[in-house]
Design a protein around this motif. Structure first.
Motif, mmCIF file in Angstrom:
data_model
loop_
_atom_site.group_PDB
_atom_site.id
_atom_site.type_symbol
_atom_site.label_atom_id
_atom_site.label_comp_id
_atom_site.label_asym_id
_atom_site.label_seq_id
_atom_site.Cartn_x
_atom_site.Cartn_y
_atom_site.Cartn_z
ATOM 1 N N CYS A 137 0.841 -1.205 0.000
ATOM 2 C CA CYS A 137 0.000 0.000 0.000
ATOM 3 C C CYS A 137 0.875 1.254 0.000
ATOM 4 N N SER A 139 -0.536 4.202 0.797
ATOM 5 C CA SER A 139 -1.077 4.941 1.930
ATOM 6 C C SER A 139 -2.076 4.057 2.661
ATOM 7 N N PRO A 141 -4.986 5.227 5.187
ATOM 8 C CA PRO A 141 -5.700 6.206 6.022
ATOM 9 C C PRO A 141 -6.151 5.580 7.338
ATOM 10 N N TRP A 142 -5.951 6.327 8.420
ATOM 11 C CA TRP A 142 -6.247 5.783 9.748
ATOM 12 C C TRP A 142 -6.832 6.868 10.634
ATOM 13 N N GLN A 143 -7.637 6.434 11.586
ATOM 14 C CA GLN A 143 -8.190 7.345 12.580
ATOM 15 C C GLN A 143 -7.926 6.790 13.967
ATOM 16 N N SER A 152 -6.853 11.982 12.401
ATOM 17 C CA SER A 152 -6.748 11.255 11.140
ATOM 18 C C SER A 152 -5.336 11.405 10.580
ATOM 19 N N TYR A 153 -4.774 10.316 10.093
ATOM 20 C CA TYR A 153 -3.421 10.356 9.544
ATOM 21 C C TYR A 153 -3.197 9.125 8.678
ATOM 22 N N ASP A 154 -2.018 9.077 8.045
ATOM 23 C CA ASP A 154 -1.638 7.958 7.191
ATOM 24 C C ASP A 154 -0.750 7.015 8.005
ATOM 25 N N ARG A 156 0.600 4.174 6.956
ATOM 26 C CA ARG A 156 1.618 3.454 6.179
ATOM 27 C C ARG A 156 3.042 3.988 6.378
#
Length: 213
Positions: A137, A139, A141-143, A152-154, A156
């Motif tokens: 991957c 990216s 995306p994550w919370q 919220s941020y990436d 990876r």
């Protein structure tokens, strides 16, 4: 003034105490050992002692780092011998070395952290494929829910490496290197969730990687 770097292990007996409480444990042990700590300047002086990176509740480690500043020069071996006698169950000094006073703050030197993480995984080939897919991957995306709200941020870029190192009777061991610096801190349980697995059975930090640039 003297600056000593302590590498210590944090065992099962102390895996559920907070970062602040751990600092207090060290303060008490150093005081009982009769080690004269240097203090910061200003209106509210405090002992000059710093831990490299907080370890999450429930995790163990063999790689924690702490810098201790003493008033007078003190041999590393003498320091370790005196302090070991005052440590509670769950804290073990692995190494003490002198470091230069002009190095950056210990927290600012941390770049990555290595972990061994045990998880339930009934499908070993499927887990291997999930790891490959995650690493491919660009990216992720994550919370993350924090006291101040949802962040919220990436995820990876926070994963430097990830591999399956052992599998036995439905339990897999993952070896992961996660970023831990000003740009972000990777958390093992988030990587496990990103693989579609339940919460980790065990998290053990094996190394903190430092840099001075």
């Amino acid at each position: 003034m003297n600056r000593l770097r302590v590498r210590f292990g944090r065992g099962v007996a102390l895996k559920f105490i907070s970062h602040l409480d751990l600092t207090r444990v060290w303060h008490r042990a150093l005081r009982r050992a009769g080690i004269a700590l240097a203090y910061s300047e200003g209106f509210n002086p405090h002992p000059r002692l710093s831990l490299a990176a907080p370890l999450q509740l429930g995790a163990t480690s063999e790689a924690e780092l702490m810098d201790v500043y003493t008033v007078q020069p003190l041999a590393a071996a003498t320091f370790a011998d005196r302090l070991r006698m005052e440590l509670p169950l769950g804290l073990d000094i692995m190494q003490v070395v002198p470091v230069r006073m002009n190095l950056p703050a210990l927290q600012a030197q941390v770049r990555f952290a290595d972990y061994l993480v045990k998880v339930n995984a009934l499908d070993e080939p499927g887990l291997g494929q999930a790891i490959l897919a995650l690493l491919e991957c660009r990216s992720l995306p994550w919370q993350h829910q924090r006291d101040t709200g949802v962040k919220s941020y990436d995820l990876r870029p926070l994963i430097a490496s990830l591999r399956l190192t052992a599998y036995m009777e439905g339990v897999a061991t993952l070896d992961m290197r996660l970023r831990s610096d000003a740009s972000g801190t990777g958390r093992p349980e988030q990587v496990v969730r990103a693989l579609g697995l339940d919460s980790p059975l065990d998290i053990h930090r094996t190394r903190l990687i430092l840099g001075t640039t």
